[in-house]
Enzyme design. Sequence first.
Site, PDB file in Angstrom:
ATOM      1  N   PHE A 131       0.773  -1.318   0.100  1.00 50.67           N
ATOM      2  CA  PHE A 131      -0.082  -0.099  -0.013  1.00 50.67           C
ATOM      3  C   PHE A 131       0.741   1.065   0.021  1.00 50.67           C
ATOM      4  O   PHE A 131       1.830   1.312   1.013  1.00 50.67           O
ATOM      5  CB  PHE A 131      -1.065   0.072   1.212  1.00 50.67           C
ATOM      6  CG  PHE A 131      -1.774   1.162   1.015  1.00 50.67           C
ATOM      7  CD1 PHE A 131      -2.999   1.104   0.658  1.00 50.67           C
ATOM      8  CD2 PHE A 131      -1.425   2.403   1.896  1.00 50.67           C
ATOM      9  CE1 PHE A 131      -3.835   2.482   0.447  1.00 50.67           C
ATOM     10  CE2 PHE A 131      -2.358   3.444   1.643  1.00 50.67           C
ATOM     11  CZ  PHE A 131      -3.690   3.442   1.318  1.00 50.67           C
ATOM     12  N   ASP A 218       9.373   2.542   1.349  1.00 49.11           N
ATOM     13  CA  ASP A 218       8.028   3.246   2.111  1.00 49.11           C
ATOM     14  C   ASP A 218       8.061   3.083   3.422  1.00 49.11           C
ATOM     15  O   ASP A 218       7.756   2.000   4.098  1.00 49.11           O
ATOM     16  CB  ASP A 218       6.915   2.876   1.366  1.00 49.11           C
ATOM     17  CG  ASP A 218       5.777   3.376   1.895  1.00 49.11           C
ATOM     18  OD1 ASP A 218       5.846   3.888   2.910  1.00 49.11           O
ATOM     19  OD2 ASP A 218       4.712   3.270   0.980  1.00 49.11           O
ATOM     20  N   LYS A 247       3.075  10.000   8.582  1.00 53.42           N
ATOM     21  CA  LYS A 247       2.411   9.297   9.592  1.00 53.42           C
ATOM     22  C   LYS A 247       3.107  10.034  11.060  1.00 53.42           C
ATOM     23  O   LYS A 247       2.529  11.195  11.291  1.00 53.42           O
ATOM     24  CB  LYS A 247       2.314   7.907   9.852  1.00 53.42           C
ATOM     25  CG  LYS A 247       1.288   7.569   8.483  1.00 53.42           C
ATOM     26  CD  LYS A 247       1.182   6.017   8.811  1.00 53.42           C
ATOM     27  CE  LYS A 247       0.225   5.495   7.809  1.00 53.42           C
ATOM     28  NZ  LYS A 247      -1.368   6.005   7.986  1.00 53.42           N
TER      29      LYS A 247
END
Length: 395
Positions: A131, A218, A247
């Site tokens: 993702f 990532d 995040k």
Amino acid sequence: MSGPDAALMATYARLPVAFVRGAGVWLWDTHGARYLDALSGIAVCGLGHAHPELVRAIADQAAILVHTSNLYQVPLQARLAERLTALSGLQQAFFCNSGAEANEAAIKIARKYGHARGVAVPTVVVADGSFHGRTLATLSATGSRKVQAGFEPLVQGFTRVPYDDLDALRRVAEHQRDVVAVLLEPVQGEGGIRLPSADYLAGVRALCDQHGWLLMLDEIQTGMARSGRWFAFQHAGITPDVMTLAKGLGNGVPIGACLAGGKATDVLQAGNHGSTFGGNPLACRAALTTLEIIERDALAPRAAALGAHLLAELHERLAGCAGVVEVRGLGLLIGIELDRPCAELVRRALDKHLLINVTAERVVRLLPPLVMSDAEALLLLDTLCPLIVDFCAAG
């Protein structure tokens, strides 16, 4: 649609609760009820909610200067770049507002790198179950048809391989001459807290070096000490060419970063990329303060120790539960895989005033704040484990 969200696009299947206040690992709803947050806003609030030092830093910066734009020098941005590059071993940073934007920057770096090498159609290898975001390019890179469905035609330039499969990557190297980069998560988060084999990332690094590809990681969910190290790639003893963050970087203040080093250094030049809000003084002050607290309070080793304790307890408490397939994790990235879809557990936990998440349909995902105490971890275990046992027993 009616109710309090009537004016909102129906893009979220929201739970029937609204939070109005937070402190540490706790959130309070509109009725004053208290909930234990074992999700951290999906790996965002590593310092917990309303951390007093971060609150003061944000308020102080808001009273000084919030935004000027990247038409001008931003000293706090330069300081943050220096700190992140020192921690990661990379050389440069570009700041944006989200993880998807950070991954967009990484994809643009890969394409520009490829064109500079004479590759007409640069291709990035990505993994099944990954993702990387919901923009058109990042959802095209994502290994999930559920995310992609309805948004075709997808962006071209991606080749997908199974995660944790070096042989599949070798076959790509043998048959495709347009590959310029590999984009992976060190631990697949949305894919179900999937950890690769111990030698996987080192093997990918070696293949990238052999073929002149960029290794792009990532670390949006895994970074910022959540794995027990500053960045999850550090467990493998390697350094990527590109790393993306978001995040937990601002502990809730939106900020993303794309870091570059090695062959990716200086690929992007003036005019190649930009962001109106990216790296503004407020976001950078929040990120710098977050980094300072994580380092001062040794929250990376704390995440490693608490994560190991939670995993050991989960293994012991769920050992006799036939419906549990596997308990796995790294630091405070923890997944409990069941043998059936288990989204219902989210609501059952909510009824017990515990916030969890289910991803990949069958995996209970725990991403508690790095500041969680031993007593709070015990409460998490005492609440969650009986819920799982009862759920599995119901058949």
